[in-house]
Scaffold this motif. Structure first.
Motif, PDB file in Angstrom:
ATOM      1  N   SER A  39      59.048  38.682  47.872  1.00  0.00           N
ATOM      2  CA  SER A  39      58.877  37.833  46.693  1.00  0.00           C
ATOM      3  C   SER A  39      59.742  36.584  46.765  1.00  0.00           C
ATOM      4  O   SER A  39      59.478  35.595  46.087  1.00  0.00           O
ATOM      5  N   HIS A  41      60.147  34.947  49.605  1.00  0.00           N
ATOM      6  CA  HIS A  41      59.696  34.259  50.824  1.00  0.00           C
ATOM      7  C   HIS A  41      60.609  34.575  52.007  1.00  0.00           C
ATOM      8  O   HIS A  41      60.720  33.773  52.940  1.00  0.00           O
ATOM      9  N   LEU A 761      55.920  32.062  37.746  1.00  0.00           N
ATOM     10  CA  LEU A 761      56.513  31.541  38.981  1.00  0.00           C
ATOM     11  C   LEU A 761      56.921  32.682  39.902  1.00  0.00           C
ATOM     12  O   LEU A 761      56.686  32.640  41.116  1.00  0.00           O
ATOM     13  N   GLU A 762      57.513  33.728  39.347  1.00  0.00           N
ATOM     14  CA  GLU A 762      57.957  34.859  40.152  1.00  0.00           C
ATOM     15  C   GLU A 762      56.769  35.552  40.828  1.00  0.00           C
ATOM     16  O   GLU A 762      56.822  35.890  42.015  1.00  0.00           O
ATOM     17  N   SER A 764      53.804  34.216  41.484  1.00  0.00           N
ATOM     18  CA  SER A 764      53.224  33.303  42.473  1.00  0.00           C
ATOM     19  C   SER A 764      54.043  33.276  43.750  1.00  0.00           C
ATOM     20  O   SER A 764      53.490  33.234  44.861  1.00  0.00           O
ATOM     21  N   ALA A 765      55.381  33.311  43.598  1.00  0.00           N
ATOM     22  CA  ALA A 765      56.240  33.332  44.785  1.00  0.00           C
ATOM     23  C   ALA A 765      56.019  34.601  45.585  1.00  0.00           C
ATOM     24  O   ALA A 765      55.991  34.582  46.820  1.00  0.00           O
ATOM     25  N   SER A 768      53.130  34.156  47.693  1.00  0.00           N
ATOM     26  CA  SER A 768      53.187  32.943  48.510  1.00  0.00           C
ATOM     27  C   SER A 768      52.070  31.977  48.108  1.00  0.00           C
ATOM     28  O   SER A 768      51.480  31.282  48.944  1.00  0.00           O
ATOM     29  N   ASP A 770      51.243  28.770  46.762  1.00  0.00           N
ATOM     30  CA  ASP A 770      51.950  27.509  46.563  1.00  0.00           C
ATOM     31  C   ASP A 770      51.520  26.789  45.289  1.00  0.00           C
ATOM     32  O   ASP A 770      52.344  26.187  44.599  1.00  0.00           O
ATOM     33  N   ILE A 773      53.209  28.349  42.410  1.00  0.00           N
ATOM     34  CA  ILE A 773      54.633  27.978  42.408  1.00  0.00           C
ATOM     35  C   ILE A 773      54.800  26.584  41.819  1.00  0.00           C
ATOM     36  O   ILE A 773      55.682  26.340  40.980  1.00  0.00           O
ATOM     37  N   LEU A 846      62.821  25.410  49.465  1.00  0.00           N
ATOM     38  CA  LEU A 846      62.086  26.084  48.398  1.00  0.00           C
ATOM     39  C   LEU A 846      62.775  27.378  47.979  1.00  0.00           C
ATOM     40  O   LEU A 846      62.780  27.744  46.798  1.00  0.00           O
ATOM     41  N   LEU A 850      63.673  28.293  44.091  1.00  0.00           N
ATOM     42  CA  LEU A 850      63.215  29.507  43.415  1.00  0.00           C
ATOM     43  C   LEU A 850      64.388  30.325  42.903  1.00  0.00           C
ATOM     44  O   LEU A 850      64.328  30.907  41.815  1.00  0.00           O
ATOM     45  N   HIS A 854      64.977  31.208  39.056  1.00  0.00           N
ATOM     46  CA  HIS A 854      65.130  32.610  38.643  1.00  0.00           C
ATOM     47  C   HIS A 854      66.415  32.780  37.830  1.00  0.00           C
ATOM     48  O   HIS A 854      66.433  33.469  36.808  1.00  0.00           O
TER      49      HIS A 854
END
Length: 855
Positions: A39, A41, A761-762, A764-765, A768, A770, A773, A846, A850, A854
């Motif tokens: 999560s 990346h 956002l979490e 989507s991360a 992966s 984009d 994000i 990135l 993130l 967070h």
């Protein structure tokens, strides 16, 4: 107890988090930690029991040596102590983690073995280790995610240079591949290529030479050296690219640029790379030389870009400097070196190094030295030929290998005389190696040649049948097939040279049968993925399909050329969600354009459903109005054809895209869009498609939001979120959260909006994704602005801008809800503060962005 001499490749190329635990006892915890690591990346490095040609202790030690962070999970078991060892693998892994940042998690409420208690006592006294307790896998996953985010931010702050100029941005996707073995005898070549690349007047260097000579291995070594010095390097493997028109897509994939089909992809690449000092490596370009025009466009438009290409033939363009990769030095015919001096001859050194990979006790002796020298002479110092021969040391003596090589190479004295000498040597060595295989493995190799890219055991079994695992074991041992671990699963690959030879082992009918079976397997995989991608298992399906994307494309191409247009279209339609998430809609547009052309050339009519799918993918790949394409008309026609074929969900999806096309027109047709969306909602409901219903609801809410009807929009978003939540489908949840966040912003519920944007956002991360994000970061821009934190708003906006530029995810103005917020900040009295933050955000990795979001 010594570390293995052979380099065993870890299954990733990113920041690596080694996860240490007992396997079966803590399986749920291992899954939770894997999800937490991914999560952010990062790449989990997790030892699993499986068929790898290395002992378990050698595997985890090599994995640890290549990892960056150590995560230890401990339950009740100390783990198994192997015969002849004093400690378990669990304790050995911790001992080998010295010098790495360590995050330790101990399970509450379990009875622990005494030796594990002793180990934990020592760990508690280790000042370098963070030590926490957890109750269940979910709590563990949350702890790991939060602790890694903090660790990365702290490490970045500690190592960031004091200079005002920010560090360069690196994208995780195109890292240099880890080599399978040490490079031997190429010191001079590496230095020469480095000197060429360092010259300001050199923009393109091509490594040329026959197959198996070591072009790719040399390129990897040069690229790795340059990357270690802090330079930006992206490595693109073109081996599995079928034709030149797909080369831009392959480059885009490694750069993380999304191919939405909304304009020439080459232009997106130029935009994404603008101002970026980069070494771009294009490996195995000889079969796609028609893409040289793309290379020239990039060189002309990007003065800070340098290219390193490997190819059997030069590109023959003005900026090119070629370097011919020579074979390794071989012993002179009259040379009689001792074992000690022979070991310094490059071809001999490579043979010995690869022989030790399969038989660790092998070495040069007075008894075998002459035979090894003879092998190196017979194989002309061609590296791949030497590796294939060395793989036989497990069962044959050097003397036997030399004798059999003489027979094998002699088989090429007939029709292959037109091949270059070194290519005859390599082909002869492959033939010799294949002849030593059992008949079942030879037959398997011929069928496995249909795979374009990496393939799984399940895919091999579909092509080969019941004996696939035994055949693969034999092929891996013979170095004809390479194997690595990806996500705990064995993945196999054929070198292009071996694949080409293996394909020649089949008759045309046998080859066609294998291609049919290959297409059938991937048709079934795509069909299963269509359902799996709409569930909570979405992340795993995305990873599986991405791994096998080259063969999915190959299957569509085969079905198209064979006139099986219905199946080709159906396969593509099953992959719709993957193609959208993966930024591959531009590629499917090419597939379907070719399908329409093939059908037109044949004079045969497509079925309603195949035409509906082809029209959809050639029109709905973008919602920007294109002057030369009737988007609304084509999508309306697609919806009608879906309806005629009885597919309510397909009709509905085409209507959603038609609605978005109406909104993106130079003069937006809001009422027409709403009407199309209302019809799409009825169709999704009629077809029982809850995922589609959720997508239609969120799109309708988006239109209402643009029209200023915030309360009505919020209601649609709530409905969409409820449906996606019931299905457990992460993407749908993230999309609904992002949009509900904007509705809440318009209703002055800033805290609720912040929660929605952060959660979206979490998710989507973790996928992966984009675009998700970028949407999440843009939502948080509005939150920061509302709180008066202009610098943070600028940082988030800059990070989102950089991500969109780097990935080619450009948003039409009608879909950019944060645009007015940014314009207000830029034009206000605090514009300088905002711009300073934006500049900082554009330069941050990135991962750190993130982590900050967070926090």
């Amino acid at each position: 107890m010594d570390a293995p001499a052979v380099s065993i490749r870890t299954p990733d190329q990113r920041i690596r988090v080694f996860v240490s635990s007992t396997l079966r006892e803590l399986e749920p915890e291992r899954r939770a930690v894997r999800e937490a690591v991914e999560s952010l990346h990062l790449a989990p490095v997790m030892f699993e029991l499986g068929a790898r040609p290395h002992p378990p202790r050698s595997l985890y030690r090599s994995y640890l040596a290549q990892s960056d962070v150590f995560v230890g999970i401990y339950g009740g078991s100390y783990g198994w102590v192997a015969p002849g060892e004093d400690v378990s693998g669990l304790e050995d892994e911790y001992a080998l983690s010295a010098g790495m940042p360590k995050l330790i998690y101990v399970k509450d409420g379990v009875t622990r073995e005494p030796r594990l208690d002793g180990l934990l006592d020592r760990i508690r006294n280790d000042d370098d280790a963070s030590y926490k307790r957890y109750g269940d896998p979910q709590e563990l996953g949350d702890l790991v995610r939060a602790d890694l985010a903090v660790l990365l931010a702290e490490r970045f702050d500690a190592s960031r240079p004091a200079a005002e100029e920010p560090p360069p941005q690196h994208y995780d996707g195109g890292r240099v591949p880890a080599p399978y073995s040490a490079i031997v005898g190429r010191g001079g070549a590496i230095a020469t290529v480095r000197e060429l690349l360092d010259r300001p007047d050199v923009r393109l260097v091509t490594l040329v030479g026959p197959g198996g000579i070591g072009k790719s291995r040399l390129a990897i070594e040069v690229a790795a050296e340059i990357a270690k010095e802090g330079a930006d390097v992206v490595f693109v493997m073109l081996e599995s690219v079928r034709s030149a028109e797909f080369v831009p897509a392959a480059i885009a994939h490694e750069l993380g640029v999304r191919d939405a089909g909304d304009g020439p992809l080459e232009d997106k690449l130029v935009t994404a790379l603008e101002g970026r000092r980069l070494l771009l490596v294009l490996d195995n370009m000889e079969h796609v030389l028609d893409a040289t025009a793309v290379v020239m466009k990039l060189i002309s438009a990007l003065p800070e870009l340098t290219l390193l290409v490997t190819s059997r033939s030069p590109l023959r363009v003005r900026p090119e400097r070629t370097f011919e990769v020579a074979p390794l030095e071989v012993p002179a015919e009259d040379a009689r070196p001792t074992p000690e001096t022979a070991a310094g001859i490059p071809s001999v050194a490579l043979f010995v190094e690869r022989a030790r990979a399969v038989r660790p006790d092998f070495g040069l002796t007075p008894a075998n030295c002459e035979a090894v020298l003879g092998i190196c002479r017979a194989l002309d110092g061609v590296p791949l030929a030497l590796e294939l021969a060395a793989a036989r040391i497990r069962t044959l003596t050097p003397e036997s290998i030399l004798q059999r090589l003489g027979t094998g190479l002699g088989l090429l004295s007939g029709g292959a005389r037109d091949l270059p000498e070194r290519q005859r040597t390599l082909t002869g060595t492959i033939l010799w190696s294949v002849d030593l295989l059992p008949a079942s493995a030879r037959a398997a190799l011929a069928r496995l040649a249909v795979f374009t890219g990496p393939f799984t055991l399940a895919a091999a079994e579909a092509l080969v049948g019941e004996g696939a695992l035994d055949a693969l074991d034999a092929l891996v041992e013979s170095s004809l097939v390479s194997q690595r671990d990806v996500g705990g699963e064995s993945v196999f690959t054929l070198l292009a040279t071996v694949r080409s030879f293996a394909a020649s082992l089949s008759t045309q009918d046998e080859w066609d049968d294998a291609r049919d079976d290959h297409a059938q397997y991937f048709f079934g995989l795509a069909h299963a993925a269509a359902h799996g991608l709409r569930t909570g298992d979405q992340g795993r399906w995305l990873a599986d399909l991405t791994l096998q994307r080259a063969d999915l494309a190959s299957a569509v191409g085969w079905l198209t050329t064979q006139g099986q247009w219905d199946r080709a279209a159906e396969l593509a339609w099953s992959l719709y969600l993957y193609l959208w998430l993966g930024g591959l809609l531009g590629q499917v547009r090419l597939w379907m354009t070719r399908l329409l052309d093939e059908a037109a050339a044949s004079g045969e009519s497509l079925s309603s459903r195949a035409e509906a799918i082809a029209l959809y993918f050639t029109r709905a790949v973008a919602f920007w109005q294109q002057q030369d394409v009737d988007l609304v008309g084509g999508l309306t026609r697609s919806a009608q054809l879906f309806a005629r074929s009885g597919d309510a969900s397909g009709e509905a999806l085409a209507l959603v895209s038609a609605a978005l096309a109406r909104l993106a027109a130079p003069v937006p047709d809001v009422q027409g869009a709403i009407g199309a969306l209302e019809r799409s909602l009825d169709c999704f409901r009629a077809g029982g498609d809850r995922w589609g219903e959720a997508m239609s609801l969120v799109t309708m809410g988006r239109v209402l939001l643009v029209a200023g009807e915030g309360e009505a929009a919020a209601s649609r978003f709530e409905e969409s979120l409820a449906l996606a939540g019931e299905e457990g489908e992460p993407l749908g949840i993230a999309i609904a959260l992002h949009h509900r966040g904007w509705a809440r912003m318009l209703q002055d519920d800033v805290d609720g909006a912040a929660q929605d944007f952060a959660r979206g956002l979490e998710i989507s991360a973790g996928l992966s994704h984009d675009e998700g994000i970028a949407y999440g970061l843009e939502g948080l821009v509005a939150v920061a602005a509302r709180h008066g934190d202009v610098a943070r708003a600028g940082e988030l906006a800059g990070a989102a801008e950089a991500l969109r530029q780097r990935t080619g995810l450009f948003n039409p103005a009608v879909a950019s809800f944060h645009g007015p917020v940014v314009e207000a900040l830029r034009s206000g009295g605090l514009g300088r503060t905002f711009e300073d933050g934006a500049s900082r955000g554009r330069s941050l990795p990135l991962t750190e962005v993130l982590a900050n979001a967070h926090a």
